[in-house]
Design a protein around this motif. Structure first.
Motif, PDB file in Angstrom:
ATOM      1  N   LEU A  60      -7.926 -14.006  -0.681  1.00 51.62           N
ATOM      2  CA  LEU A  60      -6.952 -13.750   0.384  1.00 51.62           C
ATOM      3  C   LEU A  60      -6.853 -14.906   1.370  1.00 51.62           C
ATOM      4  O   LEU A  60      -5.757 -15.246   1.825  1.00 51.62           O
ATOM      5  CB  LEU A  60      -7.295 -12.448   1.101  1.00 51.62           C
ATOM      6  CG  LEU A  60      -6.152 -11.749   1.813  1.00 51.62           C
ATOM      7  CD1 LEU A  60      -4.958 -11.513   0.892  1.00 51.62           C
ATOM      8  CD2 LEU A  60      -6.621 -10.441   2.405  1.00 51.62           C
ATOM      9  N   LEU A 105      -3.565  -7.809   6.424  1.00 52.39           N
ATOM     10  CA  LEU A 105      -2.322  -7.845   5.655  1.00 52.39           C
ATOM     11  C   LEU A 105      -1.865  -6.473   5.179  1.00 52.39           C
ATOM     12  O   LEU A 105      -0.691  -6.130   5.294  1.00 52.39           O
ATOM     13  CB  LEU A 105      -2.471  -8.750   4.428  1.00 52.39           C
ATOM     14  CG  LEU A 105      -1.847 -10.133   4.504  1.00 52.39           C
ATOM     15  CD1 LEU A 105      -2.557 -11.015   5.478  1.00 52.39           C
ATOM     16  CD2 LEU A 105      -1.834 -10.765   3.139  1.00 52.39           C
ATOM     17  N   TYR A 106      -2.767  -5.703   4.630  1.00 52.62           N
ATOM     18  CA  TYR A 106      -2.363  -4.457   3.979  1.00 52.62           C
ATOM     19  C   TYR A 106      -2.240  -3.290   4.952  1.00 52.62           C
ATOM     20  O   TYR A 106      -2.011  -2.158   4.534  1.00 52.62           O
ATOM     21  CB  TYR A 106      -3.307  -4.156   2.822  1.00 52.62           C
ATOM     22  CG  TYR A 106      -3.238  -5.268   1.797  1.00 52.62           C
ATOM     23  CD1 TYR A 106      -2.144  -5.381   0.941  1.00 52.62           C
ATOM     24  CD2 TYR A 106      -4.210  -6.245   1.732  1.00 52.62           C
ATOM     25  CE1 TYR A 106      -2.040  -6.425   0.044  1.00 52.62           C
ATOM     26  CE2 TYR A 106      -4.129  -7.288   0.828  1.00 52.62           C
ATOM     27  CZ  TYR A 106      -3.032  -7.375  -0.009  1.00 52.62           C
ATOM     28  OH  TYR A 106      -2.936  -8.412  -0.892  1.00 52.62           O
ATOM     29  N   GLY A 141       1.948  -9.500  -8.710  1.00 59.45           N
ATOM     30  CA  GLY A 141       1.577 -10.665  -7.934  1.00 59.45           C
ATOM     31  C   GLY A 141       2.346 -11.848  -8.466  1.00 59.45           C
ATOM     32  O   GLY A 141       3.530 -11.758  -8.769  1.00 59.45           O
ATOM     33  N   GLU A 196       4.121 -14.804  -4.661  1.00 57.98           N
ATOM     34  CA  GLU A 196       3.289 -13.683  -4.240  1.00 57.98           C
ATOM     35  C   GLU A 196       1.815 -13.951  -4.520  1.00 57.98           C
ATOM     36  O   GLU A 196       1.465 -14.766  -5.371  1.00 57.98           O
ATOM     37  CB  GLU A 196       3.745 -12.400  -4.951  1.00 57.98           C
ATOM     38  CG  GLU A 196       3.005 -11.145  -4.564  1.00 57.98           C
ATOM     39  CD  GLU A 196       3.110 -10.741  -3.097  1.00 57.98           C
ATOM     40  OE1 GLU A 196       2.558 -11.468  -2.242  1.00 57.98           O
ATOM     41  OE2 GLU A 196       3.720  -9.703  -2.805  1.00 57.98           O
ATOM     42  N   VAL A 197       0.949 -13.236  -3.816  1.00 64.08           N
ATOM     43  CA  VAL A 197      -0.498 -13.318  -4.024  1.00 64.08           C
ATOM     44  C   VAL A 197      -0.830 -12.822  -5.428  1.00 64.08           C
ATOM     45  O   VAL A 197      -0.199 -11.884  -5.930  1.00 64.08           O
ATOM     46  CB  VAL A 197      -1.262 -12.511  -2.946  1.00 64.08           C
ATOM     47  CG1 VAL A 197      -0.973 -11.021  -3.043  1.00 64.08           C
ATOM     48  CG2 VAL A 197      -2.754 -12.779  -3.004  1.00 64.08           C
ATOM     49  N   ARG A 235       3.781 -10.449   5.028  1.00 62.88           N
ATOM     50  CA  ARG A 235       2.612  -9.975   5.773  1.00 62.88           C
ATOM     51  C   ARG A 235       1.765 -11.159   6.251  1.00 62.88           C
ATOM     52  O   ARG A 235       1.280 -11.169   7.382  1.00 62.88           O
ATOM     53  CB  ARG A 235       1.769  -9.061   4.886  1.00 62.88           C
ATOM     54  CG  ARG A 235       2.380  -7.731   4.604  1.00 62.88           C
ATOM     55  CD  ARG A 235       1.547  -7.009   3.560  1.00 62.88           C
ATOM     56  NE  ARG A 235       2.034  -5.671   3.316  1.00 62.88           N
ATOM     57  CZ  ARG A 235       2.035  -5.097   2.141  1.00 62.88           C
ATOM     58  NH1 ARG A 235       1.581  -5.736   1.070  1.00 62.88           N
ATOM     59  NH2 ARG A 235       2.480  -3.862   1.996  1.00 62.88           N
ATOM     60  N   GLY A 274       3.601  -9.616   0.352  1.00 61.85           N
ATOM     61  CA  GLY A 274       2.377 -10.323   0.734  1.00 61.85           C
ATOM     62  C   GLY A 274       2.655 -11.561   1.556  1.00 61.85           C
ATOM     63  O   GLY A 274       1.971 -11.846   2.546  1.00 61.85           O
TER      64      GLY A 274
END
Length: 193
Positions: A119, A166-167, A19, A79-80, A152, A149
């Protein structure tokens, strides 16, 4: 306006959750993947915007120098955060806690890893970063070098769907996704080219 979103290539260290707490550089394979991606999608970008993380930024800086394209670093495109999963491989997590792993993919909003970035906060951060970029570079063709991420989140924003989706999107290394912003708003032209 066109926004090309390019995921970074393979980083050093193998498959693991990176992340915003793990900042590995690209591997040699990752550099080759990125070079092949920009050759295969040779667009005339007006500006490059990159995540501050090495796996994105170092390639974006090199491309900026090589092609003479202005570059901006956007902290909101990092990134997350994966919290306790940072630096760990999916195989290790599944072996240690398959229930936790499956819960995350079944409910990525409510079953975050311990200490992970919420999220909805991540999606809001990406939305604000993209809004600022489109405002600064209206009518241009942007290249955004970012993470799976982030890409997305941008796709779910353009499609007006919940970040919980997202996933459900696969995002291979060095894949290119294109968004269009026009009088109708933001739309997806293609994913993972």
């Amino acid at each position: 306006m066109l926004i090309d979103l390019l995921r970074h290539g393979e980083p050093e260290g193998g498959q693991r959750y990176r992340g915003c707490g793990i900042d590995d550089p690209l591997s040699e394979t990752g550099w080759a993947q990125m070079r092949a991606a920009v050759q295969a999608n040779a667009a005339s970008w007006d500006h490059i915007i990159t995540s501050p993380m090495r796996r994105c930024r170092e390639f974006a800086e090199a491309l900026s120098r090589e092609r003479g394209i202005a570059l901006s670093v956007e902290p909101g495109l990092r990134e997350v955060g994966f919290g306790s999963w940072e630096g760990r491989s999916p195989e290790v997590i599944k072996a240690e806690s398959l229930d936790e792993y499956l819960a995350f993919y079944n409910d990525p909003v409510g079953a975050r890893p311990a200490g992970a970035e919420p999220l909805d906060a991540f999606a809001r951060r990406v939305r604000l970063a993209l809004a600022a970029a489109t405002e600064r570079h209206a009518r241009g063709h942007l290249l955004v070098v970012a993470h799976s991420g982030v890409i997305r989140a941008a796709i779910t924003l353009a499609m007006d769907v919940s970040p919980a989706a997202l996933y459900r999107l696969r995002m291979p290394y060095a894949a290119l996704t294109r968004l269009r912003v026009d009088e109708r708003g933001m739309s997806v032209e293609f994913v993972n080219r």
